[in-house]
Each structure stands twice: as structure tokens, then as C-alpha cells.
Design a protein around this motif. Structure first.
Motif, PDB file in Angstrom:
ATOM      1  N   VAL A 259       0.871  -1.176   0.000  1.00 20.55           N
ATOM      2  CA  VAL A 259       0.000   0.000   0.000  1.00 20.55           C
ATOM      3  C   VAL A 259       0.910   1.229   0.000  1.00 20.55           C
ATOM      4  CG1 VAL A 259      -1.795   1.300   1.213  1.00 20.55           C
ATOM      5  CG2 VAL A 259      -1.689  -1.183   1.497  1.00 20.55           C
TER       6      VAL A 259
ATOM      7  N   ALA B 185      -4.239   3.330  -1.534  1.00 24.53           N
ATOM      8  CA  ALA B 185      -5.046   2.800  -0.423  1.00 24.53           C
ATOM      9  C   ALA B 185      -6.528   3.001  -0.726  1.00 24.53           C
ATOM     10  CB  ALA B 185      -4.677   3.523   0.865  1.00 24.53           C
TER      11      ALA B 185
ATOM     12  N   VAL C 100      -8.734  -0.796   5.015  1.00 24.87           N
ATOM     13  CA  VAL C 100      -7.307  -0.442   4.953  1.00 24.87           C
ATOM     14  C   VAL C 100      -7.023   0.722   5.911  1.00 24.87           C
ATOM     15  CG1 VAL C 100      -5.574   0.551   3.396  1.00 24.87           C
ATOM     16  CG2 VAL C 100      -6.981  -1.347   2.619  1.00 24.87           C
TER      17      VAL C 100
END
Ligand code: UDP
Length: 282
Positions: free
Chosen positions: A31, A88, A93
């Protein structure tokens, strides 16, 4: 960590200069924890600096679903690690980032980000090709885009249910049209695999893996109201409207992910690979 021998010339070329807290992985899946300004700066740069002999850049969106699929299919994890950007996407997340003490700077999901980029495309004359979704949905999506972004130059499109022969024709057409942006909506991990295989040979600025974007843009699927998106509970809305086949994303993937995140935070002895700061590993 990616061994140096696995890093190709195009990846070496593309690795952005991230600060330590911008290099993350969640359960081993990359990420890039960057804010919207930095993301748009990089994306514009990719478009402006595109050169026909270096192939296309690849941009993916890391979310709970792609993290879940990556646990079962390590090749998806590899595709994401080789991308130019892995932004992201989604509240799962964000929760993981908060729990790890490295909050996610911005939720840069494709459904919000791409329309903003379409505005930039209108201003700068950048061209777009759409590949994926059902033929009917794609047509609706093209109609919606023509209404919302009258200056957007969509140079070509093809639905995503193709035979090998038709796929070759689509690739030839993309090579001929040389769009600045190619949106690939084939679902994960197919779209990431497709881009990983073809991007280096395509005279395109950026290939985006956009999942269900065309379904949303066509009006076929509704997005949650703004207040739900602000509170990070769009998934709850999607649960109500998703077809049956997708309920496992909410009932299985999200609870499993959150359990793993909580365990990693409060009982880390059970979870060894939660979040690592990755320093120049892709
Ligand atoms: N799709 C496609 N060809 C395929 C399988 C899927 O074009 O062989 C399309 C599908 O019609 C949908 C999108 O890919 O528009 C996948 O959406 P989804 O929300 O499932 O994406 P994911 O979240 O899995 O990336």
C-alpha cells in the motif's frame, strides 16, 4: 522483500521517492500511503512523461478484497508489488493503518479518483480507452461519461467478456490508438494479471485496474450516500445492494480482515506479518 534481481528496468524506472511512512504493506500486500496531492502529482507526471518505448505505467488500488485474494493467490501480491502505484482503497485499509499507528493519509479509491482525473483529461486533452464490464453496462457507462464529461476524449472501448482472439484484437486496437489512460475493469486478480502481462508492451500512459468502476459509472450499481462514505461504512450499503455472489466480501472477507487486524494489534504473537514499513522494496 523483493530481491534486487526481481526488479526489472521498468520497475526501477518507476519507483517513486516515498518517505518511510509512505511505504507500507498490510499482511504482505503493498500500500502506498500517500495523500491526494502526491497521488495526483505522480499520476500527472506519468502522463506528461510518457514515452512510447518504455510501456505503460500500472496503477492499482489495494483494498480488503485484494488483500484477501492475495493471501490465497501470491501472484496477485506479486503483481501489486510490481506496480508503479498501489493506492489505499477503503475503510478496512484505513482501520488497519490506524491500528498499526501509521494512519492512511487518504482513501484514494478508484470510484472517486478516476472522475477527478477525467476532469484533468478534459482540461489537458488526455485520451482514454475503456476495457471491461458487460457490453450493456459499458454502453451505459459511455453514455454517462459523455453527459458528465463532454470534453473527455474516449478514443475506444471494449467489453470484458472476450475470447483470446478478440482480446488480441483489443490489444492491437489499443496499440494503434495509444491512449493516455487505459482503464481495465476485469475484476481482481484478472485485471492486475492482464496489466502485469501487457503493460510493458503498450504505448499507453497509465493502465488502471478499476474493478467495478464501470458498473458504478453506468448507474448499474449505486454508490452509498455521502454521509455513509464519510463514516467509512459504504460496505454496509453495498451489502444491501450487491448481488448474492458478492456477500462473502462483507460477511467473510471484512470480518476476517478486521479480526486479523485486532489480533495483530492486541495479540501480536498470533500474527507476525501485520504491517511493515517497506523501504524501497518495489
Ligand atoms: N468482468 C469482465 N470480464 C470478466 C469478469 C468480470 O469484464 O471476465 C467485469 C465485471 O463485469 C465487472 C468488473 O469486471 O464490471 C468486476 O467488478 P468487481 O466489482 O467484481 O471488481 P473487483 O472488486 O473484483 O476488482
Amino acid at each position: 522483500m523483493t530481491a534486487p534481481s526481481e526488479i526489472s528496468a521498468s520497475q526501477a524506472r518507476s519507483t517513486p521517492n516515498f518517505a518511510d511512512d509512505e511505504n507500507m504493506d498490510i499482511f504482505g500486500v503493498r500500500v502506498d500511503n500517500i495523500d491526494e496531492d502526491k497521488a495526483f502529482g505522480l499520476l500527472h507526471g506519468y502522463m506528461v512523461d510518457r514515452s512510447s518505448d518504455s510501456g505503460a505505467r500500472s496503477v492499482y488500488f489495494t483494498n480488503v478484497h485484494s488483500i484477501h485474494l492475495s493471501q490465497k493467490d501470491p501472484s496477485l501480491r506479486r503483481f501489486i508489488s510490481r506496480a508503479d502505484l498501489a493506492l489505499a482503497d477503503g475503510s478496512g485499509v484505513s482501520i488497519a493503518g490506524k491500528m498499526a499507528g501509521n494512519p492512511i493519509k487518504a482513501n484514494l479509491n478508484g470510484t472517486d479518483l478516476l472522475p477527478k482525473l477525467f476532469g484533468d483529461c478534459e482540461d489537458r486533452g488526455w485520451t482514454v480507452y475503456l476495457f471491461g464490464a458487460e457490453e450493456r453496462v459499458l454502453k451505459l457507462c459511455l453514455d454517462q461519461l459523455a453527459g458528465r464529461f463532454p470534453g473527455l476524449k474516449i478514443v475506444g472501448s471494449h467489453h470484458g467478456y472476450v475470447s483470446e482472439d478478440t482480446e488480441s484484437m483489443v490489444i492491437d486496437e489499443i496499440k494503434e490508438l495509444k491512449p493516455d489512460m487505459l482503464l481495465v475493469a476485469l475484476g481482481s486478480p484478472r485485471q492486475e494479471s492482464w496489466i502485469d502481462r501487457h503493460a510493458s508492451g503498450l504505448p499507453v500512459g497509465i493502465c488502471f485496474a478499476v474493478g467495478g468502476l464501470f458498473d458504478f459509472m453506468s448507474g448499474e450499481k449505486q454508490r452509498a450516500p455521502n454521509w455513509m462514505r464519510r463514516f467509512g461504512i459504504e460496505w454496509l450499503y453495498r451489502l444491501a445492494i450487491e448481488p448474492k455472489g458478492k456477500w462473502d466480501r462483507t460477511f467473510v472477507e471484512m470480518p476476517l480482515f478486521l479480526t486479523r487486524v485486532f489480533l495483530a494489534r492486541f495479540a501480536p504473537q498470533f500474527v507476525t506479518d501485520f504491517i511493515n514499513r517497506r523501504i524501497q522494496t518495489h
